[in-house]
Design a protein around this motif. Sequence first.
Motif, PDB file in Angstrom:
ATOM      1  N   SER A   9     -12.275   1.705  -4.129  1.00 48.04           N
ATOM      2  CA  SER A   9     -12.250   2.681  -3.034  1.00 48.04           C
ATOM      3  C   SER A   9     -13.681   3.062  -2.680  1.00 48.04           C
ATOM      4  CB  SER A   9     -11.441   3.925  -3.433  1.00 48.04           C
ATOM      5  OG  SER A   9     -12.035   4.557  -4.556  1.00 48.04           O
ATOM      6  N   ARG A  21      -5.312  -4.097  -4.589  1.00 50.69           N
ATOM      7  CA  ARG A  21      -6.319  -3.058  -4.396  1.00 50.69           C
ATOM      8  C   ARG A  21      -7.298  -3.106  -5.565  1.00 50.69           C
ATOM      9  NH1 ARG A  21      -5.548   3.419  -3.100  1.00 50.69           N
ATOM     10  NH2 ARG A  21      -7.730   3.985  -3.461  1.00 50.69           N
ATOM     11  N   THR A  26       0.846  -1.182   0.000  1.00 49.25           N
ATOM     12  CA  THR A  26       0.000   0.000   0.000  1.00 49.25           C
ATOM     13  C   THR A  26       0.886   1.238   0.000  1.00 49.25           C
ATOM     14  OG1 THR A  26      -1.599   1.255   1.311  1.00 49.25           O
ATOM     15  CG2 THR A  26      -0.197  -0.270   2.506  1.00 49.25           C
ATOM     16  N   GLN A  51     -10.008   2.240   1.249  1.00 48.67           N
ATOM     17  CA  GLN A  51      -9.415   1.464   0.164  1.00 48.67           C
ATOM     18  C   GLN A  51      -9.910   0.017   0.287  1.00 48.67           C
ATOM     19  OE1 GLN A  51      -7.099   3.198   2.465  1.00 48.67           O
ATOM     20  NE2 GLN A  51      -7.781   4.962   1.275  1.00 48.67           N
ATOM     21  N   THR A  55      -9.529  -0.767   4.167  1.00 48.54           N
ATOM     22  CA  THR A  55      -8.561  -0.063   5.004  1.00 48.54           C
ATOM     23  C   THR A  55      -8.788   1.441   4.964  1.00 48.54           C
ATOM     24  OG1 THR A  55      -6.924   0.160   3.218  1.00 48.54           O
ATOM     25  CG2 THR A  55      -6.826  -1.846   4.561  1.00 48.54           C
ATOM     26  N   ASN A  56      -8.187   2.123   5.941  1.00 49.17           N
ATOM     27  CA  ASN A  56      -8.150   3.580   5.967  1.00 49.17           C
ATOM     28  C   ASN A  56      -6.774   4.008   6.423  1.00 49.17           C
ATOM     29  OD1 ASN A  56      -8.673   6.204   7.958  1.00 49.17           O
ATOM     30  ND2 ASN A  56      -9.703   6.337   5.989  1.00 49.17           N
ATOM     31  N   ASP A  57      -6.296   5.132   5.885  1.00 47.27           N
ATOM     32  CA  ASP A  57      -4.918   5.551   6.155  1.00 47.27           C
ATOM     33  C   ASP A  57      -4.764   6.419   7.391  1.00 47.27           C
ATOM     34  OD1 ASP A  57      -5.997   7.951   5.338  1.00 47.27           O
ATOM     35  OD2 ASP A  57      -4.850   8.077   3.463  1.00 47.27           O
ATOM     36  N   TRP A  64      -9.519  -4.012  -0.824  1.00 46.98           N
ATOM     37  CA  TRP A  64      -8.494  -4.953  -1.241  1.00 46.98           C
ATOM     38  C   TRP A  64      -9.075  -6.346  -1.400  1.00 46.98           C
ATOM     39  CZ3 TRP A  64      -3.473  -2.873  -1.649  1.00 46.98           C
ATOM     40  CH2 TRP A  64      -3.312  -1.604  -1.083  1.00 46.98           C
ATOM     41  N   ASP A  82     -11.627   8.673   3.154  1.00 45.98           N
ATOM     42  CA  ASP A  82     -11.848   7.680   2.104  1.00 45.98           C
ATOM     43  C   ASP A  82     -11.303   6.312   2.527  1.00 45.98           C
ATOM     44  OD1 ASP A  82     -12.892   9.727   0.663  1.00 45.98           O
ATOM     45  OD2 ASP A  82     -11.212   9.939  -0.727  1.00 45.98           O
TER      46      ASP A  82
END
Length: 373
Positions: free
Chosen positions: A128, A125, A84, A111, A102-104, A113, A109
């Motif tokens: 989104s 990935r 990622t 993602q 996931t989230n950063d 996978w 937003d």
Amino acid sequence: MECDDILEEWFMESIKMYRDLYVYQLGCPTRVTEWTSEKTVCVAGYTSSKNEILELRLPLKLLAGENKGLCAERDFRVVHGGFTDGPVCCLRHIPGTRCVVTNDGLRSDLQVWSISGDDGDVIRRTGSVEGSRRASEGGSRIAARLSSQPQVLHGAQSGDIRLTELSSEQLVYKLETDSADRLGSLQFVSDSVFIAGCWNGNVYTADTRTSSAPQLSPPPEASGEPVRWWTDASTGPSGCRIVRLSSSGQTVISDLRNPGGVVSQAQLDVQTGRCNLDDVRVSWAPALDGWIAVSGFSGVVQIYNTSVWKAELQDVQPLFQHRGHAVSPPGGDGVPVYITGHTWHPEQPWTLLSAASDGSIHVWDWVDQSAGS
């Protein structure tokens, strides 16, 4: 020599404290430990640059039951992996699928996978999910449930919680509230009912089948001045219970039918001086009624039996402490190792997995010596 003595002492203690204990070393530490099955767990790095996202299989010897002596493999194994471009601060598996979201931790937003099947070993990935544009710092929290069409509940603040269908990105539900409390957790407690725990201690209870306003439960009266609250819910034999842990160590148990009330409470012995509040966790054991685990305040995972707590605030000590990460020597900067995440095994009642700031992962099956087991 002092570190060697501490490590040797802990090793000797561990012989009677654990049924099983296995160790794995990641290239970078992780804050996410999410089960994708009873045998596999997903982890991912949270550094600012490129990170690995991995699905690990637990040591087969741990899963062998009564035939452990016949199983030679005692190591973790990477079964799927990918990369990622940013950090991963929140990760949820979508039940019934081979997808994780996931989230950063920076934007709202998400993602999406896909974990390859038996024909491949790559995590790719595939899409989104757009978050709320008004949400700023802190990233989104994510919850998922088993449904015919995979969906995710997500949001960064109480006022932007929404349920989105993954395949069409269609908005299925939005929480009707004007508040903007920062979220610490999102969790389904039934097929349609969820709770949203906020940093300020507020807990919202809502039903995705209706557009009615959520039920709001403010935080309990705190001893001291808590900076932050963490929340988790359990649906066990005693009904749906909510635990709220403050950064001052006060822990309050409530019933979902009366989330503003106090079933029991306790003051935990925690130290917040050098901990990272983003790493603190409190979680109910899914297969043990009334047990919780607390981590992130230090290099130790603490386990408590809340069924013996009383309605009056009292000081309590943990019934078990996993110190395996804490006995590791400090890094080159002299900073002690601290826990970055933990999770209970979904089916094995005494088994937990914990991760630490040095990149170590431990899976351990502990012995409740207070019960004479």
